[in-house]
Design a protein around this motif. Structure first.
Motif, PDB file in Angstrom:
ATOM      1  N   ALA A  63       0.833  -1.205   0.000  1.00 36.34           N
ATOM      2  CA  ALA A  63       0.000   0.000   0.000  1.00 36.34           C
ATOM      3  C   ALA A  63       0.871   1.261   0.000  1.00 36.34           C
ATOM      4  N   LYS A  64       1.936   1.249   0.783  1.00 40.96           N
ATOM      5  CA  LYS A  64       2.841   2.413   0.818  1.00 40.96           C
ATOM      6  C   LYS A  64       3.507   2.626  -0.542  1.00 40.96           C
ATOM      7  N   ILE A  65       3.943   1.527  -1.136  1.00 38.24           N
ATOM      8  CA  ILE A  65       4.610   1.623  -2.437  1.00 38.24           C
ATOM      9  C   ILE A  65       3.612   2.072  -3.500  1.00 38.24           C
ATOM     10  N   LEU A  72       3.908   9.444  -8.185  1.00 35.65           N
ATOM     11  CA  LEU A  72       4.862   9.575  -9.284  1.00 35.65           C
ATOM     12  C   LEU A  72       4.123   9.656 -10.627  1.00 35.65           C
ATOM     13  N   GLN A  73       3.123   8.821 -10.798  1.00 30.64           N
ATOM     14  CA  GLN A  73       2.351   8.819 -12.045  1.00 30.64           C
ATOM     15  C   GLN A  73       1.612  10.135 -12.234  1.00 30.64           C
ATOM     16  N   ALA A  74       1.077  10.686 -11.156  1.00 30.47           N
ATOM     17  CA  ALA A  74       0.372  11.965 -11.239  1.00 30.47           C
ATOM     18  C   ALA A  74       1.327  13.078 -11.686  1.00 30.47           C
ATOM     19  N   LEU A  75       2.525  13.073 -11.154  1.00 33.59           N
ATOM     20  CA  LEU A  75       3.517  14.072 -11.549  1.00 33.59           C
ATOM     21  C   LEU A  75       3.912  13.878 -13.008  1.00 33.59           C
ATOM     22  N   GLU A 104      13.106   7.729  -4.902  1.00 34.23           N
ATOM     23  CA  GLU A 104      12.455   7.391  -3.634  1.00 34.23           C
ATOM     24  C   GLU A 104      11.623   6.116  -3.769  1.00 34.23           C
ATOM     25  N   LEU A 105      10.917   6.003  -4.884  1.00 37.16           N
ATOM     26  CA  LEU A 105      10.102   4.807  -5.116  1.00 37.16           C
ATOM     27  C   LEU A 105      10.977   3.563  -5.209  1.00 37.16           C
ATOM     28  N   GLN A 109      10.943   0.387  -2.674  1.00 36.25           N
ATOM     29  CA  GLN A 109      10.753  -0.990  -3.130  1.00 36.25           C
ATOM     30  C   GLN A 109      11.861  -1.900  -2.597  1.00 36.25           C
ATOM     31  N   GLU A 110      13.089  -1.437  -2.685  1.00 39.02           N
ATOM     32  CA  GLU A 110      14.221  -2.226  -2.188  1.00 39.02           C
ATOM     33  C   GLU A 110      14.119  -2.418  -0.675  1.00 39.02           C
ATOM     34  N   ASP A 111      13.793  -1.344   0.028  1.00 43.15           N
ATOM     35  CA  ASP A 111      13.648  -1.428   1.484  1.00 43.15           C
ATOM     36  C   ASP A 111      12.522  -2.385   1.874  1.00 43.15           C
TER      37      ASP A 111
END
Length: 144
Positions: A63-65, A72-75, A104-105, A109-111
């Protein structure tokens, strides 16, 4: 939750730790014991609780991702629609902002992937240790 990671973990544990085989002392017969770890986890009450907790953690991280991906898509959509109206300075600022959000995304994802692996390990290790005790006891009784 990445099912492939869980499957790989289960297969690795299956082959490395839970195939118990030795020669039976009285008959020189080779015995192999096979355990369906997935079935044990899916059918035991504790295993089901652990799997539910893992799924909740996965859903929380997803959900956070997803929220960051939508941002990101909105930007990106804004840049595509309005960039022709902006000055070069505004375009560069928005592109920089987009690249920052993209980094950041990827980092999130990696985190999240690392966090999920650690959480899986933390939650499943006690299950496997208990299962190993049961297997050891069975091996002694059945003389595997």
């Amino acid at each position: 939750m990445e099912k492939t990671h869980l499957k790989a973990l289960l297969i690795m544990i299956f082959f490395l730790g839970f195939v118990k085989c030795t020669y039976a002392q009285s008959s020189n017969v080779f015995k192999i014991g096979v355990i369906d770890i997935k079935k044990v986890i899916n059918t035991s009450k504790y295993g089901q609780e652990v799997m539910n907790q893992l799924q909740q953690k996965y859903d929380e991280l997803s959900a956070k991702i997803q929220k960051k991906a939508e941002e990101l898509q909105a930007l990106k959509d804004e840049i595509e629609k309005k960039s022709s109206l902006w000055s070069q300075e505004v375009k560069e600022k928005k592109q920089s902002e987009y690249q920052k959000l993209l980094r950041e995304l990827k980092s999130m994802q990696e985190d999240a992937q690392y966090e999920m692996k650690e959480y899986e390990k933390k939650m499943l290790d006690p299950v496997f240790k208990e299962l190993e005790k049961v297997i050891d006891e069975f091996v002694k009784i059945e003389k595997y």
